[in-house]
Structures are given as C-alpha cells and as structure tokens.
Scaffold this active site. Structure first.
Site, PDB file in Angstrom:
ATOM      1  N   GLY A   1       4.558   2.078 -15.823  1.00 46.28           N
ATOM      2  CA  GLY A   1       3.786   2.436 -17.003  1.00 46.28           C
ATOM      3  C   GLY A   1       2.584   3.285 -16.645  1.00 46.28           C
ATOM      4  O   GLY A   1       1.500   3.103 -17.210  1.00 46.28           O
TER       5      GLY A   1
ATOM      6  N   ASP B   1       0.946  -0.403 -28.378  1.00 42.85           N
ATOM      7  CA  ASP B   1       1.250  -0.891 -27.036  1.00 42.85           C
ATOM      8  C   ASP B   1       2.551  -1.687 -26.979  1.00 42.85           C
ATOM      9  O   ASP B   1       3.377  -1.477 -26.085  1.00 42.85           O
ATOM     10  CB  ASP B   1       0.114  -1.783 -26.530  1.00 42.85           C
ATOM     11  CG  ASP B   1      -1.081  -0.990 -26.035  1.00 42.85           C
ATOM     12  OD1 ASP B   1      -0.969   0.239 -25.918  1.00 42.85           O
ATOM     13  OD2 ASP B   1      -2.132  -1.604 -25.777  1.00 42.85           O
TER      14      ASP B   1
ATOM     15  N   LYS C   1       0.340   4.222  -0.057  1.00 36.80           N
ATOM     16  CA  LYS C   1      -0.109   5.331   0.790  1.00 36.80           C
ATOM     17  C   LYS C   1       0.276   5.118   2.251  1.00 36.80           C
ATOM     18  O   LYS C   1       0.090   6.013   3.083  1.00 36.80           O
ATOM     19  CB  LYS C   1      -1.621   5.505   0.668  1.00 36.80           C
ATOM     20  CG  LYS C   1      -2.065   5.897  -0.744  1.00 36.80           C
ATOM     21  CD  LYS C   1      -3.572   6.034  -0.829  1.00 36.80           C
ATOM     22  CE  LYS C   1      -3.998   6.401  -2.241  1.00 36.80           C
ATOM     23  NZ  LYS C   1      -5.479   6.518  -2.383  1.00 36.80           N
TER      24      LYS C   1
ATOM     25  N   ARG D   1       3.639  11.490  -7.361  1.00 32.99           N
ATOM     26  CA  ARG D   1       2.659  11.655  -6.279  1.00 32.99           C
ATOM     27  C   ARG D   1       2.720  10.504  -5.277  1.00 32.99           C
ATOM     28  O   ARG D   1       2.418  10.682  -4.087  1.00 32.99           O
ATOM     29  CB  ARG D   1       1.246  11.765  -6.869  1.00 32.99           C
ATOM     30  CG  ARG D   1       1.000  13.072  -7.619  1.00 32.99           C
ATOM     31  CD  ARG D   1      -0.468  13.249  -7.962  1.00 32.99           C
ATOM     32  NE  ARG D   1      -0.958  12.242  -8.897  1.00 32.99           N
ATOM     33  CZ  ARG D   1      -0.872  12.346 -10.221  1.00 32.99           C
ATOM     34  NH1 ARG D   1      -0.302  13.413 -10.768  1.00 32.99           N
ATOM     35  NH2 ARG D   1      -1.358  11.400 -10.993  1.00 32.99           N
TER      36      ARG D   1
ATOM     37  N   ARG E   1       0.500   7.085 -15.878  1.00 34.65           N
ATOM     38  CA  ARG E   1       0.391   8.402 -16.483  1.00 34.65           C
ATOM     39  C   ARG E   1       1.415   9.342 -15.837  1.00 34.65           C
ATOM     40  O   ARG E   1       1.694   9.217 -14.649  1.00 34.65           O
ATOM     41  CB  ARG E   1      -1.032   8.941 -16.298  1.00 34.65           C
ATOM     42  CG  ARG E   1      -1.384  10.035 -17.317  1.00 34.65           C
ATOM     43  CD  ARG E   1      -2.774  10.573 -17.112  1.00 34.65           C
ATOM     44  NE  ARG E   1      -3.825   9.593 -17.320  1.00 34.65           N
ATOM     45  CZ  ARG E   1      -5.101   9.916 -17.510  1.00 34.65           C
ATOM     46  NH1 ARG E   1      -5.474  11.188 -17.510  1.00 34.65           N
ATOM     47  NH2 ARG E   1      -6.005   8.969 -17.687  1.00 34.65           N
TER      48      ARG E   1
ATOM     49  N   ASP F   1       0.874  -1.176   0.000  1.00 31.46           N
ATOM     50  CA  ASP F   1       0.000   0.000   0.000  1.00 31.46           C
ATOM     51  C   ASP F   1       0.910   1.224   0.000  1.00 31.46           C
ATOM     52  O   ASP F   1       1.479   1.589   1.038  1.00 31.46           O
ATOM     53  CB  ASP F   1      -0.895  -0.004   1.239  1.00 31.46           C
ATOM     54  CG  ASP F   1      -1.852   1.175   1.271  1.00 31.46           C
ATOM     55  OD1 ASP F   1      -1.776   2.038   0.368  1.00 31.46           O
ATOM     56  OD2 ASP F   1      -2.676   1.235   2.199  1.00 31.46           O
TER      57      ASP F   1
ATOM     58  N   TYR G   1      -2.700   6.448 -30.166  1.00 29.57           N
ATOM     59  CA  TYR G   1      -1.287   6.737 -30.396  1.00 29.57           C
ATOM     60  C   TYR G   1      -0.908   6.477 -31.854  1.00 29.57           C
ATOM     61  O   TYR G   1      -0.199   7.271 -32.467  1.00 29.57           O
ATOM     62  CB  TYR G   1      -0.409   5.896 -29.459  1.00 29.57           C
ATOM     63  CG  TYR G   1      -0.843   5.950 -28.017  1.00 29.57           C
ATOM     64  CD1 TYR G   1      -1.201   7.163 -27.423  1.00 29.57           C
ATOM     65  CD2 TYR G   1      -0.923   4.805 -27.233  1.00 29.57           C
ATOM     66  CE1 TYR G   1      -1.617   7.223 -26.100  1.00 29.57           C
ATOM     67  CE2 TYR G   1      -1.332   4.853 -25.915  1.00 29.57           C
ATOM     68  CZ  TYR G   1      -1.687   6.060 -25.359  1.00 29.57           C
ATOM     69  OH  TYR G   1      -2.108   6.117 -24.048  1.00 29.57           O
TER      70      TYR G   1
ATOM     71  N   GLY H   1      -5.291   7.838 -23.178  1.00 27.94           N
ATOM     72  CA  GLY H   1      -5.265   7.333 -24.549  1.00 27.94           C
ATOM     73  C   GLY H   1      -5.075   5.834 -24.563  1.00 27.94           C
ATOM     74  O   GLY H   1      -4.781   5.218 -23.525  1.00 27.94           O
ATOM     75  N   HIS H   2      -5.260   5.259 -25.730  1.00 24.29           N
ATOM     76  CA  HIS H   2      -5.009   3.838 -25.945  1.00 24.29           C
ATOM     77  C   HIS H   2      -4.260   3.667 -27.255  1.00 24.29           C
ATOM     78  O   HIS H   2      -4.068   4.622 -28.018  1.00 24.29           O
ATOM     79  CB  HIS H   2      -6.324   3.050 -25.960  1.00 24.29           C
ATOM     80  CG  HIS H   2      -6.882   2.781 -24.591  1.00 24.29           C
ATOM     81  ND1 HIS H   2      -6.243   1.970 -23.676  1.00 24.29           N
ATOM     82  CD2 HIS H   2      -8.011   3.233 -23.972  1.00 24.29           C
ATOM     83  CE1 HIS H   2      -6.956   1.915 -22.561  1.00 24.29           C
ATOM     84  NE2 HIS H   2      -8.026   2.676 -22.711  1.00 24.29           N
ATOM     85  N   ASP H   3      -3.844   2.435 -27.491  1.00 24.13           N
ATOM     86  CA  ASP H   3      -3.075   2.107 -28.694  1.00 24.13           C
ATOM     87  C   ASP H   3      -3.630   2.786 -29.943  1.00 24.13           C
ATOM     88  O   ASP H   3      -2.892   3.409 -30.712  1.00 24.13           O
ATOM     89  CB  ASP H   3      -3.082   0.580 -28.861  1.00 24.13           C
ATOM     90  CG  ASP H   3      -2.324   0.095 -30.088  1.00 24.13           C
ATOM     91  OD1 ASP H   3      -2.784   0.374 -31.213  1.00 24.13           O
ATOM     92  OD2 ASP H   3      -1.302  -0.583 -29.927  1.00 24.13           O
TER      93      ASP H   3
END
Length: 372
Positions: A85, A157, A64, A93, A87, A62, A132, A127-129
C-alpha cells in the site's frame, strides 16, 4: 474445518491503515500471511500486537540490505499474493516492484492499493481518505446542507480501498486457476469509492437525487430517514422508507397520520421540515432506551444509535459474536461467514517468526512454504 483461503500464501509489505486491514481480512479467511516490516519499530509503536495485525506472522527486513532483500524475494517466489500500500514507485525503488516479483514468481498476484491509483496526474501525490472521497463527488453529498462532513475514514480507506483490493486479489486468484498466470491488481480508492457511489449516480441520472446536500432521500433530509434526539441525550435512527414501516413508526410514536391531512405529506419534500419537526418533538418525549422498548419487535426500522462499547453488549450482536470485548478494547469478528469453512478467531494473536530481526526468520518461513 479451515478457512476458505487455507493454502493461500501472502506476503504483506507493512503500511498504514487500509493495507493491513486488507491483509487482516485475508488472514481472517484462512490465508497464511507474513507481514514484512522495517528493521526498527515504527514511531508510535504501530507494530506487532494490535488486532489489526491478528492471525499473521511478522518478520523484520532491511530492504536496503542486499541479503534481506534477497530473502524477501525468495519468500515472494513461494507466495500466491504480494500486497503493498505504498505510493507509486516505492516498491520499484526498493527492488520489490511487479517486474522483480513476477520475474521471481510468474503466478504471483501483486496487489497494489493507493488513493489515486498507479496512473493519472495525481498518482504521485500524497492524500488521505478525505481527499479521495472529495475528488469523487462522494464527500459533497455527505453532511448537513451548510458543509460537507467526512464519514470517518470508512468510505475511502476501507470501503473504496481495502475491500476492493481484497476483491481484486480474490478475482485474480480465481483467474489464475484458468490461465496459470499472475497479474497486477491496481486498486485505487478513487475508483472504489466511485463504484460504491453507483446507486447515487443512478438516482441522480433519473432525477431522483440532486447535488444540493440535505435535500435527498438518503442524506438526512427525509424525516423518515434520519436520526432524532431523545430525552436524556441519546439518539435513535429511523429508516422507515416504505409505507408499511412508516405507518408502524407513526403508530409507535402515537402520532396521528393519514389521508385526512393531520400530518405534513411525507411524499412532498417541501413539507419535510414540518414533518421532521413533528417527529422530533415526539421522539424528544422519551429516552433512547424507552423508544428501544417501544419499537422492540416492531418493523418500523427504528434502532438506537449506540456507541461501540454499547454495540458490543447489544443482544443481537452479542448472539452473533459480531463484536467482543468491552470499554476501549472492542474487536470485530471476521466476516463474512461460511456454512463449512471456519474463519479465524477475532482474538487470534499476531506473532513474530524465529529470529524475526534478521533474514533467518524469513528463510525458515520460505522453507516451510516450499515443503510439499
């Protein structure tokens, strides 16, 4: 014998799709990969137990929780590679960004794989493959003239994503051997797909490729580079580009050709539809299996179009062990192959560390990695 990456220690932050695929490849090649997942199994059960997670150990943390985060950073301090992988901004963060990880381990290679990259106007966007490859121009070139058609999610991908982050990680490890320093690898699928497209960009630059889909040598327009339907519903793939292969194709089909004009000119794109019609009628006369027998041992570049289950049973792939299993459970063997080094078995099971639900499991791995 052992894998060529034996001794390389990798921490993989759990993600979907191309990131675990990249980690699988590193593990296949002998790296010791520890996969860090959240405290609860993800929705849909995408967790320990699939072949995409083969050959590596999974621990739960965890991030956090201050204790779990500290345990993961201790593990990173002993690692050679950190792979994520997420964002852009996510690992920062969480407290596992490049600054924190490289401070803990200046020799670390920090691999980051995203669709848009770590910088640029679209970097924070989802986004997805398909998105892109659309933005790079690659999708526009694929499919029939009427509409672009995505080629599964193999190009963005995995071709432009996982293959390039693995290449970057290996290059950074090699450079570290000279400099003694780690660095961040920013692998963006839009960059990778663009590199994959360089041959098409080159053909386009010399007037051998047009932006009109379905008019080019390699996009299914050429009658000697496309698929044809056979009797009974199967298909064959034809790649008879060179003249000698094309001659063998015509001979196998029993279609008369030559300079007497008995066939439409293969070198004239305006005659390609007519020539494709001739070849289509010829292929429709036999089953896929029948044509496989006709062209067996013949250099005409004609092969049956197989399903994944059929591919696993094909004599060539079976002889190499390229695919194993049957029915729904088909597994790909590690690649490439080496003359001395041994890659992992494609059936190598994933595992969970002792006390995988808490940081004790992570600490046991950290201690093992620290051991001389």
């Amino acid at each position: 014998m052992s894998g060529p990456l034996q001794g390389i220690k990798v921490v993989e932050l759990s993600a979907m799709g191309p990131a675990p695929h990249a980690a699988m490849m590193l593990a296949d090649l002998g790296a010791d990969v520890v996969r860090v997942v959240g405290p609860a199994p993800p929705v849909g059960g995408y967790d320990v137990g699939t072949h995409l997670q083969r050959s590596r150990t999974t621990v739960r943390a965890d991030l956090k929780d201050a204790g779990d985060l500290a345990a993961v950073l201790d593990l990173v301090a002993e690692a050679d590679v950190f792979l994520e992988g997420c964002r852009p901004g996510t690992t920062e963060r969480l407290g596992l960004g490049p600054d924190e990880c490289l401070a803990a381990n200046p020799r670390l290679v920090y691999g980051r794989m995203t669709g848009w990259g770590q910088s640029g106007p679209l970097a924070p966007r989802a986004g997805h493959d398909i998105n892109y490859i659309a933005l790079t121009g690659a999708l526009h070139a694929m499919g029939p003239a009427a509409q672009p058609m995505p080629p599964l999610n193999l190009v963005g991908d995995f071709g432009g994503g996982s293959m390039f982050v693995v290449t970057g990680i290996l290059a950074a490890l090699l450079e570290r051997g000279r400099s003694g320093r780690g660095q961040v690898v920013d692998a963006a699928m839009v960059d990778g797909v663009s590199v994959l497209s360089q041959i098409i960009l080159e053909l386009r630059s010399v007037g051998m490729w047009t932006d009109a889909r379905g008019t080019n040598l390699l996009d299914g327009a050429a009658p000697f580079y496309r698929t044809y339907a056979c009797a009974g519903g199967g298909f064959v793939a034809v790649g008879a580009i060179e003249p000698q292969f094309y001659a063998a194709l015509l001979d196998g089909l029993g279609v008369a050709g030559g300079p007497d004009g008995s066939l439409p000119d293969r070198d004239d794109p305006a005659q390609w539809p007519a020539l494709a019609g001739v070849l289509a009628r010829a292929f429709a006369a036999r089953t896929r299996e029948g044509w496989a027998r006709v062209f067996d041992g013949v250099d005409a570049c004609v092969t049956p179009v197989l399903t994944y289950a059929e591919a696993a049973r094909h004599p060539h792939l079976a002889a190499r062990g390229t695919l194993s299993g049957s029915g729904r459970n088909i597994v790909a063997a590690p690649a490439p192959r080496f003359s001395r080094s041994m890659t992992q078995s494609p059936d190598a099971a994933p595992s969970a560390a002792p006390n995988a639900g808490g940081n004790a499991g992570i600490e046991s791995i950290t201690n093992a990695w620290r051991a001389p």
